[in-house]
Write a protein that holds these residues in place. Sequence first.
Motif, PDB file in Angstrom:
ATOM      1  N   CYS A   1      70.823   3.506  61.917  1.00  0.00           N
ATOM      2  CA  CYS A   1      71.096   2.173  61.388  1.00  0.00           C
ATOM      3  C   CYS A   1      70.572   2.016  59.968  1.00  0.00           C
ATOM      4  CB  CYS A   1      70.438   1.130  62.292  1.00  0.00           C
ATOM      5  SG  CYS A   1      70.846  -0.552  61.835  1.00  0.00           S
ATOM      6  N   CYS A   2      71.327   1.269  59.170  1.00  0.00           N
ATOM      7  CA  CYS A   2      70.937   0.925  57.813  1.00  0.00           C
ATOM      8  C   CYS A   2      71.209  -0.559  57.613  1.00  0.00           C
ATOM      9  CB  CYS A   2      71.745   1.747  56.808  1.00  0.00           C
ATOM     10  SG  CYS A   2      71.515   1.258  55.090  1.00  0.00           S
ATOM     11  N   TYR A   3      70.182  -1.307  57.264  1.00  0.00           N
ATOM     12  CA  TYR A   3      70.338  -2.729  56.965  1.00  0.00           C
ATOM     13  C   TYR A   3      70.412  -2.886  55.446  1.00  0.00           C
ATOM     14  CZ  TYR A   3      69.160  -7.604  56.135  1.00  0.00           C
ATOM     15  OH  TYR A   3      69.153  -8.897  55.677  1.00  0.00           O
TER      16      TYR A   3
ATOM     17  N   VAL B   1      74.713  -2.388  58.226  1.00  0.00           N
ATOM     18  CA  VAL B   1      74.731  -3.770  58.691  1.00  0.00           C
ATOM     19  C   VAL B   1      74.245  -4.655  57.543  1.00  0.00           C
ATOM     20  CG1 VAL B   1      73.754  -5.361  60.395  1.00  0.00           C
ATOM     21  CG2 VAL B   1      74.160  -2.970  61.014  1.00  0.00           C
ATOM     22  N   LEU B   2      74.845  -5.833  57.414  1.00  0.00           N
ATOM     23  CA  LEU B   2      74.368  -6.775  56.405  1.00  0.00           C
ATOM     24  C   LEU B   2      74.605  -8.199  56.858  1.00  0.00           C
ATOM     25  CD1 LEU B   2      76.962  -8.130  54.758  1.00  0.00           C
ATOM     26  CD2 LEU B   2      77.036  -5.890  53.731  1.00  0.00           C
ATOM     27  N   LEU B   3      73.888  -9.119  56.241  1.00  0.00           N
ATOM     28  CA  LEU B   3      74.118 -10.550  56.402  1.00  0.00           C
ATOM     29  C   LEU B   3      74.742 -11.027  55.105  1.00  0.00           C
ATOM     30  CD1 LEU B   3      70.712 -11.649  57.983  1.00  0.00           C
ATOM     31  CD2 LEU B   3      72.887 -11.291  59.153  1.00  0.00           C
ATOM     32  N   SER B   4      75.918 -11.602  55.179  1.00  0.00           N
ATOM     33  CA  SER B   4      76.632 -12.027  53.986  1.00  0.00           C
ATOM     34  C   SER B   4      76.234 -13.428  53.548  1.00  0.00           C
ATOM     35  CB  SER B   4      78.142 -12.007  54.254  1.00  0.00           C
ATOM     36  OG  SER B   4      78.848 -12.484  53.130  1.00  0.00           O
ATOM     37  N   ALA B   5      76.170 -13.612  52.241  1.00  0.00           N
ATOM     38  CA  ALA B   5      76.063 -14.966  51.694  1.00  0.00           C
ATOM     39  C   ALA B   5      77.387 -15.667  51.990  1.00  0.00           C
ATOM     40  CB  ALA B   5      75.805 -14.910  50.193  1.00  0.00           C
TER      41      ALA B   5
END
Length: 135
Positions: free
Chosen positions: A70-72, A106-110
Amino acid sequence: MNSVEITYKHNLPLDPHDVIRVFRSSGITRPVDDPPRIARMFAAPTLTISAWHETRLVGLSRSLTDYAYCCYLSDLAVDKEYQGLGIGKALIERTRNAVGDEVSVVLLSAPGAMSYYPSLSFSSADNAFLIKRKR
């Protein structure tokens, strides 16, 4: 500014004031009024890729990863003057190349970037959970 020579650097230590300038210019929301906190954010990241136009930092990505599963991707920012030149896409490609095919990114988008990530092969995840930071 259609064709500028951009160079990319892997895990180069970044000056917190340069990071703050790019964050402010890019429109990303980060604690830019707290330089010591920005310095801590970049003090020991697992993977940092920076984009440079000559000696000016114009984009950056910061990820936490185990290089196995996993990569955040916690930060992706490009100076407004340099947006639209493919720098964000190149930073993501370099991140993916660094972590390899066995690793999910994986990311959290603005909110303003929700339509950007699907164009770069990201798919929406319905199985994510979040405890928001207090500040």
